[in-house]
Design an enzyme around this catalytic site. Structure first.
Site, short mmCIF file in Angstrom:
data_model
loop_
_atom_site.label_atom_id
_atom_site.label_comp_id
_atom_site.label_asym_id
_atom_site.label_seq_id
_atom_site.Cartn_x
_atom_site.Cartn_y
_atom_site.Cartn_z
N ARG A 180 5.96 11.86 3.57
CA ARG A 180 6.01 10.69 4.44
C ARG A 180 6.84 9.58 3.79
O ARG A 180 7.61 8.90 4.47
CB ARG A 180 4.60 10.19 4.76
CG ARG A 180 3.80 11.14 5.63
CD ARG A 180 2.44 10.57 5.99
NE ARG A 180 2.55 9.41 6.87
CZ ARG A 180 1.55 8.58 7.14
NH1 ARG A 180 0.37 8.75 6.59
NH2 ARG A 180 1.74 7.57 7.97
N CYS A 238 -0.11 1.92 2.06
CA CYS A 238 -0.20 3.30 2.53
C CYS A 238 0.18 3.30 4.00
O CYS A 238 1.14 2.64 4.38
CB CYS A 238 -1.61 3.85 2.31
SG CYS A 238 -2.91 2.89 3.12
#
Length: 283
Positions: A180, A238
């Site tokens: 990611r 995050c």
């Protein structure tokens, strides 16, 4: 003070003179389900069996406000958060232990919020509920109302501009999975990649195969190798400020203070004017 407690230590403290308030924050990231499978229900999991005396806390409703421009798990309204903690029996003079189903992310979010708003004694059960060897109960306790009043710290919290600046002046860690960070996949947010200057530091590398945190020395070595040298200001983000709280907890266990960008990538990527970096290079 150590921010982590083992199951054996917790069992001992629960029979001591000043037992901790127990918060059960079982939660899983909501993803699309196939074949009509229902989403994870933390309250149902709690009611099917929890550590005796534990009170359920709903991450989505009590540890965050509604999703929006500030991300998928923005800061909760602090008055509502304080009321939820008092209903759960939290007082400023009583220790608190938080646990979840084992991943540690949700428990760390509760730990971070309580610490950031001034509670002096909060710990996370290392490895979560799976490490508990005692009996479970299904009855729902009615705790005595606590007196905790949130008083946010002046430090420890980053917004989007602060995260961008820290990526240039200090160390900004991206706690998501490496793919990611690199922008190879993005299953949730509109854009893949990372904040320019951020360093990839997947949260799952802070724990061993059993889900427990690595020893403090190993954690310190890990973060030092990522750039957390003495005197370096450190921040973490995050997807939505949940797994990053787990990384802030790991940093605390290693003796390294760190700030949390709560909006994280879900806030950052919602604004097309913000720059996005892809690939393994921070820049």
């Amino acid at each position: 003070m150590n921010a982590i407690i083992s199951a054996s230590e917790l069992a001992s403290e629960l029979t001591g003179e000043n037992p901790p308030v127990l918060l059960d924050v079982r939660w899983q990231l909501s993803m699309a389900k196939s074949a009509g499978e229902p989403p994870f229900d933390g309250r149902a999991a709690y009611e099917s069996g929890h550590i005796p005396g534990a009170v359920y806390v709903d991450l989505d409703r009590e540890l965050a406000s509604a999703p929006g421009t500030h991300g998928r798990h923005p800061l909760p309204d602090l008055a509502e958060f304080g009321a939820a903690m008092r209903r759960s029996g939290v007082s400023s003079g009583t220790p608190v232990v938080v646990y979840d189903g084992g991943q540690g992310w949700a428990a760390a979010r509760a730990w971070w919020l309580l610490r950031w708003t001034g509670h002096p004694d909060v710990r996370v059960l290392d490895g979560g509920l799976p490490t508990w060897e005692g009996a479970l109960e299904t009855s729902v306790p009615t705790p005595t109302e606590g007196d905790f009043q949130p008083a946010p710290a002046a430090t420890g919290l980053l917004d989007a501009d602060g995260a961008a600046a820290l990526a240039r002046s200090g160390l900004l860690l991206d706690a998501r999975a490496g793919e990611r960070y690199r922008g190879e996949v993005e299953p949730i947010d509109p854009v893949g990649g990372h904040i320019p200057g951020a360093v990839s530091a997947p949260t799952n590398e802070n724990v061993g195969p059993d889900g427990r945190f690595l020893p403090a020395g190993q954690l310190a070595d890990r973060f030092k190798s990522l750039g957390a040298s003495e005197g370096t200001e450190v921040g973490v983000y995050c997807g939505s400020g949940v797994s990053a709280a787990h990384q802030v907890l790991a940093l605390a266990a290693a003796g390294i203070p760190a700030a949390l960008y709560v909006g994280s990538w879900s806030e950052w990527s919602s604004d097309p004017s913000r720059p996005v970096a892809v690939g393994p290079d921070p820049q």
